[in-house]
Design a protein around this motif. Structure first.
Motif, mmCIF file in Angstrom:
data_model
loop_
_atom_site.group_PDB
_atom_site.id
_atom_site.type_symbol
_atom_site.label_atom_id
_atom_site.label_comp_id
_atom_site.label_asym_id
_atom_site.label_seq_id
_atom_site.Cartn_x
_atom_site.Cartn_y
_atom_site.Cartn_z
ATOM 1 N N ALA A 72 -8.151 -5.488 13.486
ATOM 2 C CA ALA A 72 -8.705 -5.145 12.172
ATOM 3 C C ALA A 72 -7.559 -4.948 11.186
ATOM 4 N N ASP A 73 -7.785 -5.395 9.938
ATOM 5 C CA ASP A 73 -6.796 -5.165 8.893
ATOM 6 C C ASP A 73 -6.931 -3.721 8.425
ATOM 7 N N LEU A 74 -5.834 -2.971 8.543
ATOM 8 C CA LEU A 74 -5.870 -1.548 8.232
ATOM 9 C C LEU A 74 -4.925 -1.217 7.085
ATOM 10 N N SER A 75 -5.364 -0.302 6.259
ATOM 11 C CA SER A 75 -4.541 0.196 5.162
ATOM 12 C C SER A 75 -4.167 1.639 5.493
ATOM 13 N N VAL A 76 -2.890 1.964 5.281
ATOM 14 C CA VAL A 76 -2.390 3.299 5.612
ATOM 15 C C VAL A 76 -1.900 3.967 4.336
ATOM 16 N N TYR A 77 -2.331 5.210 4.156
ATOM 17 C CA TYR A 77 -1.897 6.024 3.022
ATOM 18 C C TYR A 77 -1.150 7.231 3.573
ATOM 19 N N GLY A 78 -0.162 7.671 2.803
ATOM 20 C CA GLY A 78 0.587 8.845 3.236
ATOM 21 C C GLY A 78 1.243 9.538 2.062
ATOM 22 N N ARG A 79 2.000 10.536 2.389
ATOM 23 C CA ARG A 79 2.701 11.312 1.367
ATOM 24 C C ARG A 79 3.731 10.416 0.670
ATOM 25 N N ALA A 80 3.857 10.573 -0.640
ATOM 26 C CA ALA A 80 4.742 9.711 -1.427
ATOM 27 C C ALA A 80 6.165 9.727 -0.883
ATOM 28 N N ALA B 133 9.036 5.362 2.785
ATOM 29 C CA ALA B 133 10.042 4.603 3.553
ATOM 30 C C ALA B 133 9.803 4.773 5.047
ATOM 31 N N LEU B 134 9.518 6.009 5.473
ATOM 32 C CA LEU B 134 9.240 6.278 6.890
ATOM 33 C C LEU B 134 8.013 5.495 7.337
ATOM 34 N N LEU B 135 6.956 5.537 6.566
ATOM 35 C CA LEU B 135 5.731 4.832 6.934
ATOM 36 C C LEU B 135 5.943 3.316 6.991
ATOM 37 N N TYR C 279 1.138 -0.541 4.437
ATOM 38 C CA TYR C 279 1.207 0.669 3.616
ATOM 39 C C TYR C 279 0.445 0.378 2.328
ATOM 40 N N ALA C 280 -0.519 1.260 1.990
ATOM 41 C CA ALA C 280 -1.391 0.977 0.855
ATOM 42 C C ALA C 280 -1.167 1.930 -0.315
ATOM 43 N N GLY C 281 -0.379 2.962 -0.123
ATOM 44 C CA GLY C 281 -0.138 3.863 -1.245
ATOM 45 C C GLY C 281 -0.045 5.312 -0.813
ATOM 46 N N GLU C 282 0.077 6.133 -1.835
ATOM 47 C CA GLU C 282 0.300 7.548 -1.535
ATOM 48 C C GLU C 282 -1.004 8.337 -1.511
ATOM 49 N N ARG C 283 -0.962 9.416 -0.764
ATOM 50 C CA ARG C 283 -2.068 10.367 -0.650
ATOM 51 C C ARG C 283 -1.455 11.759 -0.800
ATOM 52 N N ASP C 284 -2.120 12.609 -1.531
ATOM 53 C CA ASP C 284 -1.615 13.974 -1.716
ATOM 54 C C ASP C 284 -1.846 14.752 -0.425
ATOM 55 N N CYS C 285 -0.795 14.916 0.355
ATOM 56 C CA CYS C 285 -0.903 15.624 1.624
ATOM 57 C C CYS C 285 0.481 16.121 2.043
ATOM 58 N N LEU C 286 0.507 16.891 3.115
ATOM 59 C CA LEU C 286 1.768 17.434 3.634
ATOM 60 C C LEU C 286 2.517 16.409 4.484
#
Length: 194
Positions: free
Chosen positions: A120-128, A132-134, A146-153
């Protein structure tokens, strides 16, 4: 018997009767005064008992109110301490760096991708600040971008464009779950002396 003697006898009888009436009146007056004093004493005792009951009720109400206020203050203080502890944990999670952050991010990403069908094609969001790590970690996966940032820890949110599934494996969501499951134990440990 002369008229003077009769008059004198009547006067004596009248005096005796007057003395008798005066004695009865004095006796009745003393009885009325005694009853009035007894009634007054009873009323005074009832009023005093009523005042004492009122004072006791007010004392109990104030004591109860003070206990409630103290309990509320204690609960507020505990809540504030728990909030401080939670903020400290959030700060520690946000400040994770290097290998430990990468290790946790990989574990959360692996757990999230396992929820989707293979290929499956998956999009991943993470902390801004984790971009680079993601992107580095995602290079080990096929069909995951990597699809963009999410406000999280930290951590990841993974979703598929083919299904309506979204997996929230952020540090925030894990902390929320762990916090709720262990709040009682945390509270008991923090406040075990109380």
């Amino acid at each position: 018997m002369s008229l003077d003697t009769v008059v004198e006898d009547i006067r004596d009888e009248a005096r005796a009767r007057a003395e008798e009436i005066r004695g009865e009146a004095d006796e009745r007056a003393e009885q009325i005064i005694a009853e009035a004093e007894a009634d007054a004493e009873e009323i005074r005792e009832e009023r005093q008992a009523e005042v004492e009951r009122t004072i006791e009720q007010e004392r109990e109400q104030r004591l109860s109110s003070a206990k409630l206020e103290a309990k509320q203050a204690r609960l507020n203080a505990r809540r504030d301490i728990l909030e401080d502890v939670r903020e400290s944990v959030e700060d520690a999670l946000a400040d994770l760096e290097g290998d430990r952050r990468e290790e946790l991010t990989r574990a959360l990403l692996d757990a999230a991708t396992d929820e989707f069908e293979d290929g499956a094609d998956l999009s991943v969001y993470g902390r801004a600040s984790d971009q680079a790590l993601l992107e580095d970690v995602l290079s080990d996966y096929d069909n995951v971008t990597y699809a963009g940032e999410r406000d999280c820890l930290g951590g990841v949110v993974v979703e598929s464009s083919e299904s309506r599934v979204r997996v929230n494996n952020t540090f925030d969501s894990i902390l929320e779950s762990v916090w709720e499951d262990n709040l009682k134990a945390i509270s008991e440990r923090l406040f075990e002396d109380q």
